[in-house]
Motif scaffolding. Sequence first.
Motif, short mmCIF file in Angstrom:
data_model
loop_
_atom_site.label_atom_id
_atom_site.label_comp_id
_atom_site.label_asym_id
_atom_site.label_seq_id
_atom_site.Cartn_x
_atom_site.Cartn_y
_atom_site.Cartn_z
N GLU A 105 0.82 -1.20 0.00
CA GLU A 105 0.00 0.00 0.00
C GLU A 105 0.86 1.26 0.00
O GLU A 105 0.65 2.18 -0.78
CB GLU A 105 -0.92 0.00 1.22
N PHE A 106 1.87 1.29 0.88
CA PHE A 106 2.64 2.52 1.08
C PHE A 106 3.58 2.84 -0.09
O PHE A 106 3.87 4.01 -0.36
CB PHE A 106 3.46 2.43 2.36
N LYS A 107 4.08 1.81 -0.78
CA LYS A 107 5.12 2.06 -1.78
C LYS A 107 4.60 2.86 -2.98
O LYS A 107 5.39 3.44 -3.72
CB LYS A 107 5.75 0.75 -2.24
N TYR A 108 3.29 2.88 -3.18
CA TYR A 108 2.71 3.63 -4.29
C TYR A 108 2.24 5.03 -3.88
O TYR A 108 1.78 5.79 -4.72
CB TYR A 108 1.52 2.87 -4.89
N GLN A 109 2.32 5.36 -2.60
CA GLN A 109 1.71 6.59 -2.12
C GLN A 109 2.70 7.71 -1.83
O GLN A 109 2.32 8.77 -1.32
CB GLN A 109 0.88 6.28 -0.87
N LEU A 115 15.67 3.53 -1.61
CA LEU A 115 16.90 3.22 -0.86
C LEU A 115 18.16 3.25 -1.71
O LEU A 115 19.24 3.52 -1.20
CB LEU A 115 16.75 1.85 -0.19
N GLY A 116 18.06 2.93 -2.98
CA GLY A 116 19.21 3.06 -3.86
C GLY A 116 20.28 2.00 -3.64
O GLY A 116 20.20 1.15 -2.75
N LYS A 117 21.32 2.08 -4.46
CA LYS A 117 22.40 1.09 -4.45
C LYS A 117 23.26 1.17 -3.19
O LYS A 117 23.93 0.21 -2.83
CB LYS A 117 23.28 1.28 -5.68
N VAL A 137 8.60 -5.58 -3.03
CA VAL A 137 9.54 -4.59 -2.51
C VAL A 137 9.84 -3.47 -3.50
O VAL A 137 10.11 -2.33 -3.09
CB VAL A 137 10.86 -5.29 -2.10
N MET A 138 9.76 -3.75 -4.79
CA MET A 138 10.24 -2.81 -5.80
C MET A 138 9.09 -2.13 -6.56
O MET A 138 8.00 -2.67 -6.68
CB MET A 138 11.15 -3.55 -6.78
N VAL A 139 9.40 -0.95 -7.07
CA VAL A 139 8.50 -0.23 -7.98
C VAL A 139 9.36 0.30 -9.13
O VAL A 139 10.33 1.05 -8.89
CB VAL A 139 7.80 0.95 -7.28
N GLU A 142 13.10 0.08 -8.70
CA GLU A 142 13.70 0.73 -7.54
C GLU A 142 13.27 0.03 -6.24
O GLU A 142 12.12 -0.37 -6.10
CB GLU A 142 13.30 2.20 -7.47
N VAL A 143 14.22 -0.09 -5.30
CA VAL A 143 13.97 -0.80 -4.04
C VAL A 143 13.51 0.19 -2.97
O VAL A 143 14.11 1.25 -2.78
CB VAL A 143 15.26 -1.51 -3.56
N TYR A 144 12.44 -0.19 -2.26
CA TYR A 144 11.88 0.70 -1.25
C TYR A 144 11.88 0.10 0.16
O TYR A 144 11.33 0.71 1.08
CB TYR A 144 10.46 1.11 -1.63
N SER A 145 12.49 -1.06 0.33
CA SER A 145 12.55 -1.63 1.68
C SER A 145 13.70 -2.62 1.78
O SER A 145 14.23 -3.09 0.77
CB SER A 145 11.24 -2.32 2.06
#
Length: 413
Positions: A105-109, A115-117, A137-139, A142-145
């Motif tokens: 839910e949160f990764k799209y909002q 977090l990056g490389k 985890v990704m969108v 790109e990694v967000y967690s």
Amino acid sequence: MKKLVLVFICVIVLSGVGCGIEENQIEESQKETKYSDEITLMHVDGDKEEFQQFIEETEEKLQININVMTSPQNADSRHAKISTILSSGDDSVDIIAVNDEMMCEFKYQGYLECLGKEVMPDEILSCYPQDYMEKIVMVDGEVYSVPYLMDIMLFWVNEEYLSKADLEEIRTKEDFDKLLETDYGYQNYGYGSAWEESYVYNELSQFINMFGGDYQDWSNENTREAAAYLHDMMKNGHVPKEQFLDQYEQMEQKFISGQYGSIFMYSGAIEVFMRAGLYDEAKVHVAEVPMFKENITNVATWQYVLNKASENKEAAKKFLAYAASREGSVAYSSAIHCLPARMDIIMEEDLGIPDMDVMRTYVENTELKARPFTSHPMEDIKKMGKLFQKYAADEMNLDEFCRQAQNIVDEKD
């Protein structure tokens, strides 16, 4: 007059004592601030002694002060609290531990920092289940967690029940049927679960996996067969009606108290059963998933996310990089006695976790499947739960249930 003077003196003295205590408390608080960098972490394990010890060791390792807040144990309360923090731009919490439902839910909002490389370089990213990372985890690559704990949906058995059912193990659907159908006495069942509206989603998706169905396709005959099988458990009295109200805490307690002979529950429960003193090959332990039609089980993780409103991103990313590293992963898993999210560590490290050989069998031989989520996972999980409860209680037939279930998974923003 003398009484008034005496009272006045006492007030002054007590005020002075109070100020003294306050100054001492401030001074003591300042003594605990060892390092210049500081972050606040909200974690579901925050009140556990083992986790606190892990944090103390991590502070020394990274030279960062880590303030810990414990998130609510109840899933709905936890989701509401974390949603409020992120959506309001509250910067009082830097890193938050979330599950798959919240992550999707949160990764799209726009609440989370990419977090990056520097946190998840390719060589670290490749250590996690790739299909899971891409779906959860990704969108857009790109990694967000940072997943830190893997929860595999495991099959847990009580050996006493197997003995009463004249079974050595539960390997097939026929074995499982026999476990269900055996009479174990009043309010004792060969299998039990948690069918509260927020939790039965896990049960549905797990049995759909085993029947070889597709949670996204409710016209699929295997999907329909899985739903009908669960319905018939209730209809035939093989599970108690009370489980319509039960979440995992109640289900675990009933399993611990000996009311259930088997359950499906995530691997994180191992600590609960160990604390209860029941975890033993002769009592309660992990077994392989029974083979109905497919050898598939759910997999989930708990993950660290970085609040986009954080003012301590540099220190926070230092913690996140450590959590993703081999050293940090092993340290946390060893402290909490749980599976790390990294597959290489599960297969290579001795973590002192009971039944580690069985869990490695799951990783090697069982397809670990990320649970399917809509764009509004928490809302739609509840919708599906309420709908299934009506079907299981015979308030609608299978065709109507499947029709409405399809509407839930097809609903778009």
